[in-house]
Write an enzyme that holds these catalytic residues in place. Structure first.
Site, PDB file in Angstrom:
ATOM      1  CG  ASP A   1     -21.817  37.159  11.447  1.00 63.52           C
ATOM      2  OD1 ASP A   1     -21.635  38.315  11.852  1.00 63.52           O
ATOM      3  OD2 ASP A   1     -22.939  36.654  11.320  1.00 63.52           O
TER       4      ASP A   1
ATOM      5  CG  ASP B   1     -28.493  40.996  11.544  1.00 66.19           C
ATOM      6  OD1 ASP B   1     -27.981  40.633  10.472  1.00 66.19           O
ATOM      7  OD2 ASP B   1     -28.153  40.534  12.663  1.00 66.19           O
TER       8      ASP B   1
HETATM    9  C1  GLA Z   1     -25.587  37.624  12.366  1.00 64.99           C
HETATM   10  C2  GLA Z   1     -25.687  38.031  10.904  1.00 64.99           C
HETATM   11  C3  GLA Z   1     -26.857  37.339  10.269  1.00 64.99           C
HETATM   12  C4  GLA Z   1     -26.697  35.847  10.396  1.00 64.99           C
HETATM   13  C5  GLA Z   1     -26.549  35.470  11.860  1.00 64.99           C
HETATM   14  C6  GLA Z   1     -26.223  34.007  12.021  1.00 64.99           C
HETATM   15  O1  GLA Z   1     -26.603  38.154  13.106  1.00 64.99           O
HETATM   16  O2  GLA Z   1     -25.793  39.412  10.790  1.00 64.99           O
HETATM   17  O3  GLA Z   1     -26.954  37.702   8.908  1.00 64.99           O
HETATM   18  O4  GLA Z   1     -25.577  35.432   9.661  1.00 64.99           O
HETATM   19  O5  GLA Z   1     -25.518  36.220  12.484  1.00 64.99           O
HETATM   20  O6  GLA Z   1     -26.070  33.657  13.338  1.00 64.99           O
END
Ligand code: GLA
Length: 728
Positions: free
Chosen positions: A477, A547
């Site tokens: 990420d 997301d």
């Molecule tokens: C980001 C990702 C999510 C999750 C969060 C965790 O927003 O897109 O899928 O992994 O971080 O903090």
């Protein structure tokens, strides 16, 4: 595929699957663009050049003013435009010599044809074969540039890049170092871009270009959700199925720019590469500067055709062949189920509930490490949070393995929390200046990946966890963008190199973590899909698309993403309802049908699964397995555009046209509707097919001309799925 050079006309002809790209070395030694489009014969098309007219032109130094024809660089369609000698369009290269002189005139020196395409040092690029290199040189000061061109016989794309070489006697400051330029013959095109934001990535925008520059860019030191590094230039009459469409896709993950300049001469100059906003590169005597590669796609079959060419190019030549066309992990991810609030029992319950459903990988998301109970702490401390996970990672991993599932883990390697052991020990590892407070982004700082010692630390810390545990999947990420771009310890005249050096740092990390763990599957992520670019796809065969997991919103996001990227690259999860981002309730069937149009997975709290829920999941995974090969390898036909109608339709057809799937979606239901026929595309007219829901069989020609009357059930956000199978 072939690259030829006619020594008499000095025309280079580059032929790909259905394309020809042609340029020649003109009477002044200038690499002059001639043509890019549908395949043509190798005729001498120099006679079809149009001469530029007009006053206020600067003539090429030394030419006889009585010469007929073009007398100014301004009027040549360009393979690499440069600054200061009468070309007032966007230059591809700008520089400052040590005496302050900023001129450069890059003219033909020689060429070579390589049988193997050389990799770019430290930057991801397409693989490929036969490659043309044209060496350009400034005859006065020795500054040089090599232009690279690669064509492919199974996709209609050209890969291009430039390498700048300081063969002068002094240090040169590169103020702009784009990867390419070329010319299109009109200036009334439409430009399509993929704009967005967090949870709203890659929405489609189409607008007519004007005289002057239409540009898209990122200034964020990442490719960004704001504007993807992709631009399509199409005839203003081009549709999804018909017309000329050019796709320009930059293989780069930092600040970039792509420009289409409608010129007064009636053409469009297309150029771009690393964004020269906040860029200045010190190139010492004898050094060279490699630019990122661009993929230039062309199709006469509209936007759909253009996308299919890009999809093939990325699948065949960019994405790691280890994963192309191969089954992907079907994950259950705990993020939306627990956020930071979990313990061993909760995680085990989530995993246990999907035992035997076909979901094969449990992914433990954010919160497993350091003192990470919220997003305010812990990043950088890549050791287990024993307060939450007694028995460490081993305990949960062996439990997951005992259920017959693999284990995946979340990392955010490029970040550090102020409240972390790493930051307390090495505050200088964070990006920033020494005299100014740093901005937070999601309560965290960024690590200075331009520094080798910082990268060494990250590689050791992440690889240690991967080495010591049975991990088969990593979600990588990246949740904020750079501020205070400054690297402690780097010379003052090199600080404007930061943005590009950050990209080189990311690629180095990926080489040393991703490529040194070939048995681990890596998925990319950036607060959703904010770093969804071809360079990241070189390392991560799939990327978390957004997301926003709401099925309705995903029809837009996946539609836009598919303009440039294959379905196999889009990670799509069936998530919880009411949806955590929109509050919308859609049925589990709809959520699955939309999430199955990519690399699918699950992200919901299964710990309270009923027997029926489990059975439904089993059925869905089984259905996905039936279409997985199609989804990962097939040709995409976008048959309904959610931007312009109440419907969304994706049809995916196998390369041999023996099977296909159509996913049809209706947004709002209403009473006594007009019949909606869904378009069927991409089948073989002469083949006979069976179709879900019909007892009879039909010719491809029948299906593609009649279409399918969609009988949606009552309600909003409904899907239907039709499978087509060739009947022999
Ligand atoms: C980001 C990702 C999510 C999750 C969060 C965790 O927003 O897109 O899928 O992994 O971080 O903090």
């Amino acid at each position: 595929m072939s690259i030829t050079f006619n020594t008499e006309s000095k025309i280079f002809y580059l032929d790909g699957k259905n394309i020809t790209y042609a340029f020649f070395i003109n009477e002044y030694g200038y690499a002059e663009h001639l043509y890019f489009g549908k395949q043509i014969g190798h005729d001498d098309i120099r006679s079809m050049r149009s001469s530029g007219a007009g006053s206020f032109i600067a003539t090429i130094p030394g030419i006889d003013l009585n010469t007929k024809g073009i007398k100014s660089y301004q009027h040549f369609p360009s393979e690499l435009s440069f600054f200061g000698t009468g070309d007032y369009r966007e230059p591809a290269v700008m520089l400052t010599h040590s005496n302050g002189d900023r001129l450069v005139e890059l003219l033909y020196d020689s060429y070579e044809i390589l049988s193997e395409k050389p990799a770019i040092g430290g930057i991801p690029s397409m693989r490929g074969g036969e490659t043309l290199v044209v060496h350009l040189k400034d005859k006065i000061n020795g500054f040089a540039c090599d232009l690279y061109y690669t064509v492919y016989d199974d996709c209609s794309v050209l890969a291009r890049r430039a390498v700048y070489k300081n063969f002068t006697d002094n240090t040169v400051m590169l103020d702009r170092a784009y990867s390419f330029s070329f010319s299109l013959p009109r200036n009334d095109y439409d430009v399509i871009s993929l704009y967005g934001a967090w949870a709203k990535e890659r929405h489609v925008e189409r607008a007519p270009m004007r005289h002057g520059v239409t540009s898209i860019d990122s200034k964020r030191t990442t490719s960004s959700a704001t504007l993807n590094p992709f631009m399509a230039i199409v005839d203003n009459t081009t549709t999804e199925e018909f017309g000329n469409a050019y796709g320009i896709s930059l293989i780069y993950s930092s600040s970039y720019v792509l420009k289409a300049e409608g010129t007064s001469g009636g053409r469009t100059l297309v150029t771009g590469g690393i964004n020269d906003f906040d860029f200045r590169w010190k190139l010492c005597k004898g050094e060279m500067f490699e630019t990122p590669e661009v993929i230039l796609a062309y199709s006469c079959d509209g936007l759909g055709g253009m996308s299919r060419e890009l999809h093939d190019a990325m699948r065949n030549y960019l994405i790691n062949p280890r994963y192309v066309g191969k089954s992907r992990p079907i994950v259950i991810n705990n993020w939306e189920a627990t956020y930071f609030n979990f313990d061993n029992d909760k995680l085990k319950a989530i995993a246990k509930a999907v035992e035997g459903t076909g979901i094969d990988t449990f992914v433990l998301d954010d919160g497993w490490f350091g003192k990470r109970d919220s997003d305010k702490s812990g990043l950088g401390d890549w050791f287990v949070n024993e307060g939450k996970l007694q028995g460490g990672l081993k305990e949960i991993i062996s439990y997951v393995n005992s259920l017959g599932m693999k284990f995946g883990l979340w990392f955010e390697p490029e970040m550090v929390s102020e409240d972390s052991e790493l930051f307390r020990a090495h505050p200088d590892y964070a990006i920033g200046t020494s005299d100014r407070p740093r901005c937070y982004g999601r309560n965290q700082y960024m690590l200075d990946l331009t520094r080798e010692d910082v990268r060494d630390h990250i590689v050791d810390a992440v690889n240690k966890v991967l080495r010591e545990n049975n991990i088969q999947y990593v979600k990588w990420d990246y949740n904020r963008n750079v501020t205070e771009s400054y690297s402690l310890g780097r010379e003052s005249d090199r600080q404007a190199e930061f943005s590009h050096r950050y990209a080189l740092g990311v690629y180095d990390l990926c080489e040393r973590i991703v490529n040194s763990n070939p048995d681990i599957f890596f998925e990319g992520c950036s607060g959703g899909g904010a770093r969804f670019d071809p360079a990241m796809l070189y390392y991560f065969p799939q990327i978390w698309t957004s997301d926003d997991t709401d099925a309705e919103e995903r029809t837009f996001i996946q539609y836009g993403t598919s303009l440039a990227y294959p379905l196999s690259t889009m990670s799509c999860h069936v998530s919880i309802v009411p949806n955590h981002q929109t509050g919308r309730i859609t049925s589990i069937e709809t959520r699955a049908d939309i999430a199955h149009l990519g690399a699918t997975g699950y992200e919901l709290d299964t710990s309270d699964y009923s027997d029926e829920d489990k059975e439904a999941t089993c059925k869905q995974v089984e259905e996905y397995k039936q279409i997985e090969t199609l989804i990962l390898n097939g040709d995409l036909y976008r048959t309904e555009d959610p931007h312009t109608s109440n419907f969304f339709g994706f049809m995916v057809v196998s390369k041999d046209k023996s099977e296909a799937i159509l996913t049809a979606y209706r947004r709002m239901g209403s009473v006594n509707n007009e019949v909606k026929y869904f378009k069927v595309s991409g089948l073989d007219e002469s083949k006979t097919y069976s179709v879900t829901g019909y007892d009879a069989t039909f010719k491809g020609s029948t299906l593609m001309n009649v279409g399918l009357p969609a009988a949606f059930k009552k309600g909003d956000f409904m899907t239907l799925r039709y499978l087509f199978k060739e009947v022999l």
